[in-house]
Design a protein around this motif. Structure first.
Motif, PDB file in Angstrom:
ATOM      1  N   THR A   2       0.818  -1.151   0.000  1.00  9.03           N
ATOM      2  CA  THR A   2       0.000   0.000   0.000  1.00  9.03           C
ATOM      3  C   THR A   2       0.858   1.208   0.000  1.00  9.03           C
ATOM      4  OG1 THR A   2      -0.556   1.165   1.955  1.00  9.03           O
ATOM      5  CG2 THR A   2      -0.721  -1.132   2.049  1.00  9.03           C
ATOM      6  N   GLN A   3       0.387   2.209  -0.588  1.00 13.95           N
ATOM      7  CA  GLN A   3       0.909   3.512  -0.333  1.00 13.95           C
ATOM      8  C   GLN A   3       0.418   3.656   1.039  1.00 13.95           C
ATOM      9  OE1 GLN A   3      -2.499   3.847  -0.017  1.00 13.95           O
ATOM     10  NE2 GLN A   3      -1.988   5.308   1.341  1.00 13.95           N
ATOM     11  N   PHE A   4       1.141   3.796   1.960  1.00 14.43           N
ATOM     12  CA  PHE A   4       0.461   3.773   3.194  1.00 14.43           C
ATOM     13  C   PHE A   4      -0.420   4.984   3.308  1.00 14.43           C
ATOM     14  CE2 PHE A   4       1.103   0.052   5.052  1.00 14.43           C
ATOM     15  CZ  PHE A   4       2.338  -0.393   4.759  1.00 14.43           C
ATOM     16  N   ARG A   5      -1.704   4.696   3.302  1.00 15.07           N
ATOM     17  CA  ARG A   5      -2.736   5.681   3.337  1.00 15.07           C
ATOM     18  C   ARG A   5      -2.875   6.211   4.701  1.00 15.07           C
ATOM     19  NH1 ARG A   5      -6.327   1.391   3.542  1.00 15.07           N
ATOM     20  NH2 ARG A   5      -4.511   0.244   3.179  1.00 15.07           N
ATOM     21  N   THR A   6      -2.798   7.488   4.823  1.00 16.17           N
ATOM     22  CA  THR A   6      -2.922   7.967   6.143  1.00 16.17           C
ATOM     23  C   THR A   6      -3.604   9.294   6.154  1.00 16.17           C
ATOM     24  OG1 THR A   6      -1.014   9.209   6.090  1.00 16.17           O
ATOM     25  CG2 THR A   6      -0.730   6.962   6.604  1.00 16.17           C
ATOM     26  N   LEU A 125       1.243   3.066  11.757  1.00 17.76           N
ATOM     27  CA  LEU A 125       0.330   2.113  11.148  1.00 17.76           C
ATOM     28  C   LEU A 125      -0.751   1.657  12.118  1.00 17.76           C
ATOM     29  CD1 LEU A 125       2.874  -0.133   9.199  1.00 17.76           C
ATOM     30  CD2 LEU A 125       1.588   1.838   8.385  1.00 17.76           C
ATOM     31  N   TYR A 126      -0.428   1.622  13.411  1.00 17.44           N
ATOM     32  CA  TYR A 126      -1.383   1.132  14.400  1.00 17.44           C
ATOM     33  C   TYR A 126      -2.445   2.172  14.729  1.00 17.44           C
ATOM     34  CZ  TYR A 126      -3.178  -1.381  18.436  1.00 17.44           C
ATOM     35  OH  TYR A 126      -3.998  -2.055  19.302  1.00 17.44           O
ATOM     36  N   ASP A 127      -2.136   3.446  14.550  1.00 17.24           N
ATOM     37  CA  ASP A 127      -3.061   4.525  14.912  1.00 17.24           C
ATOM     38  C   ASP A 127      -4.171   4.617  13.871  1.00 17.24           C
ATOM     39  OD1 ASP A 127      -4.407   6.804  15.562  1.00 17.24           O
ATOM     40  OD2 ASP A 127      -2.634   8.068  15.768  1.00 17.24           O
ATOM     41  N   PRO A 128      -5.430   4.254  14.197  1.00 15.52           N
ATOM     42  CA  PRO A 128      -6.499   4.273  13.191  1.00 15.52           C
ATOM     43  C   PRO A 128      -6.848   5.663  12.700  1.00 15.52           C
ATOM     44  CG  PRO A 128      -7.395   3.865  15.385  1.00 15.52           C
ATOM     45  CD  PRO A 128      -5.896   3.804  15.507  1.00 15.52           C
ATOM     46  N   SER A 129      -6.454   6.708  13.450  1.00 19.55           N
ATOM     47  CA  SER A 129      -6.706   8.062  12.960  1.00 19.55           C
ATOM     48  C   SER A 129      -5.687   8.469  11.909  1.00 19.55           C
ATOM     49  CB  SER A 129      -6.652   9.066  14.123  1.00 19.55           C
ATOM     50  OG  SER A 129      -5.341   9.191  14.623  1.00 19.55           O
ATOM     51  N   VAL A 130      -4.613   7.672  11.807  1.00 18.52           N
ATOM     52  CA  VAL A 130      -3.562   7.969  10.841  1.00 18.52           C
ATOM     53  C   VAL A 130      -3.618   7.017   9.652  1.00 18.52           C
ATOM     54  CG1 VAL A 130      -1.054   8.014  10.508  1.00 18.52           C
ATOM     55  CG2 VAL A 130      -2.050   8.916  12.606  1.00 18.52           C
ATOM     56  N   PHE A 131      -3.972   5.796   9.930  1.00 17.36           N
ATOM     57  CA  PHE A 131      -3.877   4.767   8.909  1.00 17.36           C
ATOM     58  C   PHE A 131      -5.186   3.996   8.774  1.00 17.36           C
ATOM     59  CE2 PHE A 131      -2.994   0.405   7.648  1.00 17.36           C
ATOM     60  CZ  PHE A 131      -2.280   0.611   6.490  1.00 17.36           C
ATOM     61  N   SER A 132      -5.603   3.734   7.553  1.00 18.45           N
ATOM     62  CA  SER A 132      -6.814   2.957   7.302  1.00 18.45           C
ATOM     63  C   SER A 132      -6.450   1.705   6.531  1.00 18.45           C
ATOM     64  CB  SER A 132      -7.827   3.774   6.492  1.00 18.45           C
ATOM     65  OG  SER A 132      -8.197   4.935   7.181  1.00 18.45           O
ATOM     66  N   MET A 133      -6.827   0.567   7.058  1.00 18.36           N
ATOM     67  CA  MET A 133      -6.524  -0.706   6.409  1.00 18.36           C
ATOM     68  C   MET A 133      -7.592  -1.027   5.376  1.00 18.36           C
ATOM     69  SD  MET A 133      -4.575  -3.499   6.375  1.00 18.36           S
ATOM     70  CE  MET A 133      -3.871  -3.831   7.981  1.00 18.36           C
ATOM     71  N   PHE A 155      -8.576   5.730  -0.793  1.00 14.18           N
ATOM     72  CA  PHE A 155      -9.378   5.232   0.319  1.00 14.18           C
ATOM     73  C   PHE A 155      -9.094   5.980   1.612  1.00 14.18           C
ATOM     74  CE2 PHE A 155     -10.300   2.431   3.876  1.00 14.18           C
ATOM     75  CZ  PHE A 155     -11.587   2.031   3.582  1.00 14.18           C
ATOM     76  N   ARG A 156      -7.872   6.418   1.804  1.00 12.67           N
ATOM     77  CA  ARG A 156      -7.537   7.105   3.049  1.00 12.67           C
ATOM     78  C   ARG A 156      -8.232   8.455   3.172  1.00 12.67           C
ATOM     79  NH1 ARG A 156      -2.708  10.423   2.038  1.00 12.67           N
ATOM     80  NH2 ARG A 156      -2.004  10.104  -0.102  1.00 12.67           N
ATOM     81  N   PHE A 157      -8.849   8.962   2.063  1.00 15.71           N
ATOM     82  CA  PHE A 157      -9.573  10.234   2.114  1.00 15.71           C
ATOM     83  C   PHE A 157     -11.083  10.031   2.127  1.00 15.71           C
ATOM     84  CE2 PHE A 157      -5.493  11.369   0.133  1.00 15.71           C
ATOM     85  CZ  PHE A 157      -5.120  12.446   0.926  1.00 15.71           C
ATOM     86  N   ILE A 158     -11.535   8.807   2.447  1.00 12.05           N
ATOM     87  CA  ILE A 158     -12.961   8.521   2.364  1.00 12.05           C
ATOM     88  C   ILE A 158     -13.773   9.421   3.283  1.00 12.05           C
ATOM     89  CG2 ILE A 158     -12.798   6.675   4.091  1.00 12.05           C
ATOM     90  CD1 ILE A 158     -15.161   6.773   1.053  1.00 12.05           C
ATOM     91  N   ARG A 159     -13.190   9.818   4.415  1.00 16.51           N
ATOM     92  CA  ARG A 159     -13.951  10.638   5.367  1.00 16.51           C
ATOM     93  C   ARG A 159     -14.155  12.069   4.879  1.00 16.51           C
ATOM     94  NH1 ARG A 159     -10.776   9.445  10.873  1.00 16.51           N
ATOM     95  NH2 ARG A 159      -9.051   9.308   9.391  1.00 16.51           N
TER      96      ARG A 159
END
Length: 415
Positions: A2-6, A125-133, A155-159
Motif C-alpha cells: 500500500t501507499q500507506f494511506r494515512t 500504522l497502528y493509529d487508526p486516525s492515521v492509517f486505514s486498512m 481510500f484514506r480520504f474517504i472521510r
C-alpha cells in the motif's frame, strides 16, 4: 504494498493531512503481500518487535498460487528496499517528517516468514486516525497494480470525500510512473493509467471515484478524485465484536495460527457454522496425514474454496455372502471403489475450480494453454478442449499439473 494511506485530522480545522507515501515501484503481488503482512501483524504492532506467519498462509491470503519461493523472496526484498515517508502534524501541532523502510527485515526459514517494522512506522500504522486498512477480500479482486495503488491512495480520504488537488507530478510519483517519459503527456496518462484504474476501482471495490482535472494555460496541472462509498464494508468496520471473539470458532482459528483480526473477518463474512465446518474438515484431513506442516494455509484455502468432506458411499444391503454369491460381492466392491474414486475426483476438481475463480480471465487462459501444451496426442487435446478441466480422460494429468500450482495441494485419495 500500500501507499500507506494515512489521514491525520485536526478537529478544530477539519483538515486532513496526507501522511504516509511509499516510494518506488511495487508490483500487484508485492502490494498484496505487504497488505497481508500488515493485517497479520496489526494486533501486535506495538507489543512485538517481530512477527511470524506461515509462508503458505501468506501466499494463500495474497492469492499467490505458485510454490516458487524465489518470487516470494523477491517480493520481500522489494518491500525492504522500499521507503515509506510521512509528513504530518504531531500532537503538539508541529510538523513531523519521517522516513523508514517498509519492513525493517524479513527472513524465510522452515516454511515460516519472519518480518518486522521499524518502531516509528509501526506506531503510525497502528493509529487508526492515521492509517486505514483496506479490505483483504476486496484487495483480491484487483488485477491491476495501478488500480490497487489508486484505490489505496484514495481510500484514506474517504472521510473527507475528496483527495484534494494533487499536482500531476505528485500523482505520477504515487502511481510509480514518474520516471517514464511516456506519461509526461497527460492524454496518455489519462488513457493508460487514470481511466482504466478508475474503472476497475469502481467495479471491484467498496468506493466509487470520479476524476477531476484543473488546467493552467490550457495544460492539465492538477488532479483530484471525488470519493463516495458504494456499500461494501471496510476491514475496520467490524469493530471488536465480543460475541465473535468469545466464540469457539474464533478460539480454534487462533489456535491454528490465524491472526485475530483475520479470524474475526472470516467469522463475520461466512458465519460461525461455516467456519466450524471448515475447521472440522481440516482437522479430519490433518489426522489422515494430508495436511503438511502448519494447518493455517490449508485452512485459508478450505474457507475460500468451500472444501467439503467427500460424501460417504451409500451403504448397500447385500445378502450374506455365500459361495455362490462371490461374483456379486466382487461387483459390489468394484461399484463402491468407483464411487470412492468419483467422490475423490470431485473433491480435487472443486479445489481447482476455487483456484480458477480467484484468477483473472487472462490468467485462466494462460494456465489452460500451458496445460494443453503438455498433452501428448490429439485424443487428449480433443477431450480437454471439449470438456475442459472436467475431462475424465486426462484427470491424472490434470491432478499432477494442479498439484504443483496450488500451495496447499489437492486432496489425497483415501484407501
Amino acid at each position: 504494498m500500500t501507499q500507506f494511506r494515512t489521514v491525520t485530522e485536526r478537529e478544530s480545522l477539519r483538515k486532513h493531512v496526507a501522511a504516509i507515501h511509499v516510494g518506488g515501484k511495487l508490483t500487484l503481488l508485492q502490494r498484496k503481500l505487504s497488505n497481508c503482512l500488515l493485517l497479520h501483524a496489526y494486533d501486535d504492532l506495538l507489543t512485538k518487535s517481530s512477527h511470524r506467519i506461515d509462508a503458505e498462509t501468506l501466499c494463500a491470503l495474497s492469492g499467490y498460487t505458485s510454490r516458487d519461493r524465489d518470487t516470494l523472496k523477491a517480493a520481500l526484498r522489494a518491500l525492504a528496499e522500499t521507503t515509506a515517508e510521512w509528513n504530518m502534524l504531531g500532537d503538539n501541532g508541529e510538523e513531523e517528517w519521517g522516513i523508514s523502510s517498509l519492513i525493517s527485515y524479513a527472513k524465510l526459514t522452515g516454511g515460516v516468514c519472519e518480518y518486522a517494522y521499524s518502531a516509528p512506522l509501526a506506531a503510525k500504522l497502528y493509529d487508526p486516525s492515521v492509517f486505514s486498512m483496506i479490505n483483504m477480500r476486496i484487495q483480491r479482486n484487483f488485477t491491476s497494480g495501478h488500480a490497487l495503488t489508486l484505490y489505496e491512495n484514495c481510500f484514506r480520504f474517504i472521510r473527507t470525500g475528496s483527495t484534494g488537488w494533487w499536482e500531476l507530478d505528485v500523482f505520477r510519483r504515487l502511481m510509480g510512473v514518474h520516471d517514464m517519459a511516456y506519461y509526461d503527456d497527460y492524454s496518455k496518462l489519462n488513457a493508460k493509467i487514470i481511466k482504466p484504474s478508475v474503472k476497475e476501482v469502481n467495479a471491484v471495490s467498496d468506493i466509487s471515484l470520479v476524476a477531476e482535472v484543473r488546467r493552467e494555460n490550457r495544460r492539465a496541472k492538477y488532479i483530484r478524485f471525488l470519493i463516495s462509498r458504494n456499500g461494501q464494508e471496510t476491514l475496520f468496520d467490524l469493530g471488536d465484536d465480543d460475541a465473535v471473539r468469545k466464540s469457539d470458532a474464533f478460539r480454534r482459528l487462533v489456535q491454528n495460527g490465524i491472526a485475530e483480526r483475520l479470524a474475526q473477518r472470516w467469522i463475520s463474512e461466512h458465519g460461525e457454522d461455516y467456519v466450524v465446518e471448515k475447521l472440522d474438515f481440516v482437522e479430519s484431513e490433518r489426522r489422515k496425514g494430508r495436511v503438511r506442516k502448519t494447518p493455517a494455509g490449508y485452512l485459508a484455502a478450505a474457507i475460500k474454496g468451500d472444501f467439503k468432506q467427500a460424501a460417504p458411499a451409500p451403504v448397500k444391503s447385500v445378502p450374506a455372502p455365500t459361495a455362490s454369491s462371490e461374483e456379486d460381492m466382487a461387483e459390489v466392491e468394484r461399484s463402491a471403489e468407483k464411487e470412492r474414486f468419483a467422490a475423490w475426483r470431485q473433491a480435487c476438481l472443486e479445489v481447482i475450480d476455487a483456484n480458477l475463480e480467484k484468477r483473472s480471465p487472462a490468467s485462466r487462459k494462460a494456465v489452460r494453454d500451458r496445460f494443453e501444451r503438455l498433452l501428448e496426442d490429439d485424443f487428449e487435446r480433443g477431450q480437454f478442449r471439449r470438456y475442459g478441466w472436467q475431462a475424465r480422460a486426462v484427470f491424472t494429468k490434470v491432478r499432477e499439473f494442479w498439484s504443483d500450482l496450488i500451495p496447499e495441494g489437492l486432496p489425497e485419495q483415501s484407501d
